[in-house]
Design a protein around this motif. Structure first.
Motif, short mmCIF file in Angstrom:
data_model
loop_
_atom_site.label_atom_id
_atom_site.label_comp_id
_atom_site.label_asym_id
_atom_site.label_seq_id
_atom_site.Cartn_x
_atom_site.Cartn_y
_atom_site.Cartn_z
N SER A 122 0.80 -1.21 0.00
CA SER A 122 0.00 0.00 0.00
C SER A 122 0.84 1.27 0.00
CB SER A 122 -0.94 0.00 1.21
OG SER A 122 -0.19 0.08 2.40
N ARG A 123 2.16 1.17 0.01
CA ARG A 123 3.02 2.35 0.05
C ARG A 123 3.10 3.00 -1.31
NH1 ARG A 123 7.45 4.12 3.89
NH2 ARG A 123 7.54 5.91 2.59
N ASN A 124 2.02 3.58 -1.73
CA ASN A 124 2.04 4.30 -2.99
C ASN A 124 1.39 5.64 -2.75
OD1 ASN A 124 -0.68 3.71 -2.88
ND2 ASN A 124 -0.54 2.06 -4.35
N GLY A 125 1.39 6.45 -3.75
CA GLY A 125 0.82 7.77 -3.57
C GLY A 125 0.07 8.24 -4.80
N ASN A 126 -0.64 9.30 -4.61
CA ASN A 126 -1.43 9.90 -5.65
C ASN A 126 -1.06 11.38 -5.64
OD1 ASN A 126 -3.33 10.40 -7.57
ND2 ASN A 126 -5.05 9.59 -6.41
N LEU A 127 -0.36 11.85 -6.65
CA LEU A 127 0.15 13.22 -6.70
C LEU A 127 -0.73 14.05 -7.63
CD1 LEU A 127 2.43 15.11 -5.78
CD2 LEU A 127 3.75 14.32 -7.75
N LEU A 128 -1.42 15.04 -7.05
CA LEU A 128 -2.25 15.94 -7.84
C LEU A 128 -1.39 17.10 -8.34
CD1 LEU A 128 -5.38 16.16 -5.52
CD2 LEU A 128 -4.92 14.57 -7.38
N LEU A 129 -1.49 17.40 -9.62
CA LEU A 129 -0.65 18.44 -10.22
C LEU A 129 -1.50 19.58 -10.76
CD1 LEU A 129 1.78 16.13 -12.21
CD2 LEU A 129 2.22 17.26 -10.04
N ARG A 130 -1.06 20.79 -10.47
CA ARG A 130 -1.64 22.00 -11.07
C ARG A 130 -0.47 22.75 -11.69
NH1 ARG A 130 -4.31 21.72 -6.20
NH2 ARG A 130 -6.48 21.16 -6.42
N CYS A 131 -0.55 23.00 -12.98
CA CYS A 131 0.59 23.61 -13.67
C CYS A 131 0.16 24.81 -14.49
CB CYS A 131 1.24 22.60 -14.62
SG CYS A 131 1.78 21.09 -13.85
N GLY A 180 11.73 9.85 -15.83
CA GLY A 180 12.19 9.96 -17.21
C GLY A 180 11.23 9.43 -18.26
N VAL A 181 10.06 8.95 -17.85
CA VAL A 181 9.08 8.40 -18.80
C VAL A 181 7.87 9.33 -18.87
CG1 VAL A 181 7.58 6.42 -19.33
CG2 VAL A 181 9.84 6.05 -18.27
N LEU A 182 7.52 9.76 -20.09
CA LEU A 182 6.38 10.64 -20.29
C LEU A 182 5.10 9.96 -19.81
CD1 LEU A 182 5.20 13.29 -21.46
CD2 LEU A 182 5.00 12.08 -23.66
N GLN A 183 4.33 10.67 -18.95
CA GLN A 183 3.08 10.13 -18.42
C GLN A 183 1.85 10.80 -19.02
OE1 GLN A 183 3.18 7.49 -16.05
NE2 GLN A 183 5.28 7.57 -16.78
N GLY A 184 2.02 12.02 -19.50
CA GLY A 184 0.89 12.78 -20.05
C GLY A 184 1.13 14.25 -19.83
N VAL A 185 0.05 15.04 -19.89
CA VAL A 185 0.15 16.47 -19.61
C VAL A 185 -0.43 16.76 -18.24
CG1 VAL A 185 0.15 17.18 -22.05
CG2 VAL A 185 -2.01 17.01 -20.80
N CYS A 186 -0.11 17.92 -17.74
CA CYS A 186 -0.47 18.27 -16.36
C CYS A 186 -1.96 18.12 -16.07
CB CYS A 186 0.01 19.68 -16.08
SG CYS A 186 0.66 19.87 -14.43
N THR A 187 -2.80 18.53 -17.00
CA THR A 187 -4.25 18.45 -16.76
C THR A 187 -4.72 17.01 -16.57
OG1 THR A 187 -4.63 18.56 -19.15
CG2 THR A 187 -4.82 20.63 -17.90
N ASP A 188 -3.95 16.03 -17.04
CA ASP A 188 -4.32 14.62 -16.85
C ASP A 188 -4.25 14.21 -15.37
OD1 ASP A 188 -4.51 14.36 -19.62
OD2 ASP A 188 -2.49 13.52 -19.82
N PHE A 189 -3.53 14.99 -14.56
CA PHE A 189 -3.27 14.59 -13.17
C PHE A 189 -3.77 15.63 -12.17
CE2 PHE A 189 0.11 13.02 -16.00
CZ PHE A 189 -0.26 11.68 -15.98
N GLY A 190 -4.85 16.31 -12.53
CA GLY A 190 -5.42 17.34 -11.66
C GLY A 190 -6.39 16.82 -10.63
#
Length: 129
Positions: free
Chosen positions: A46-55, A66-76
């Protein structure tokens, strides 16, 4: 009786006991040590996290280790943030024409938020001639 042979045979019986204990399945073994091992395994999973991004800009690219995950709005946060597994991870936010942003994140079984404003590489206007 040979003392060296006795040591080997005791070690062999301990190994047989360990194998038999494991062969019965983790749900079958009842002991404080087995309970502690199960709890540690649950915590590790269970040691994982959920990082919300606002850019700013919102369409900046997000890289995880180093691996592209998407754009910032994908993780808001709608529906979720950037899922991050166990361990320390490098987060990079990049967009052409802006200085890149880099940080490090280690999850702690919680949701975290990060607000990032990328700085433009274009020279600032203003001032006197």
């Amino acid at each position: 009786m040979d003392p060296e042979r006795t040591k080997r045979s005791r070690g062999g019986w301990a190994l047989v006991g360990l194998v038999l204990g494991c062969a019965s399945g983790p749900g079958q073994v009842e002991s404080p040590a087995a309970d502690q091992a199960r709890e540690l395994m649950r915590a590790m999973r269970s040691r994982n996290g959920n990082l919300l991004l606002r850019c700013e800009p919102e369409d900046a690219e997000v890289y995880l280790d180093g691996v592209l995950q998407g754009v910032c709005t994908d993780f808001g946060g709608k529906p979720s943030g950037l899922r991050v597994g166990l361990g320390l991870h490098r987060i990079d936010v990049k967009k052409d024409g802006y200085w890149p942003y880099t940080t490090y994140f280690e999850p702690s079984n919680a949701r975290a938020g990060l607000t990032i404003t990328l700085k433009s590489m274009a020279p600032e206007r203003g001032g006197s001639d």
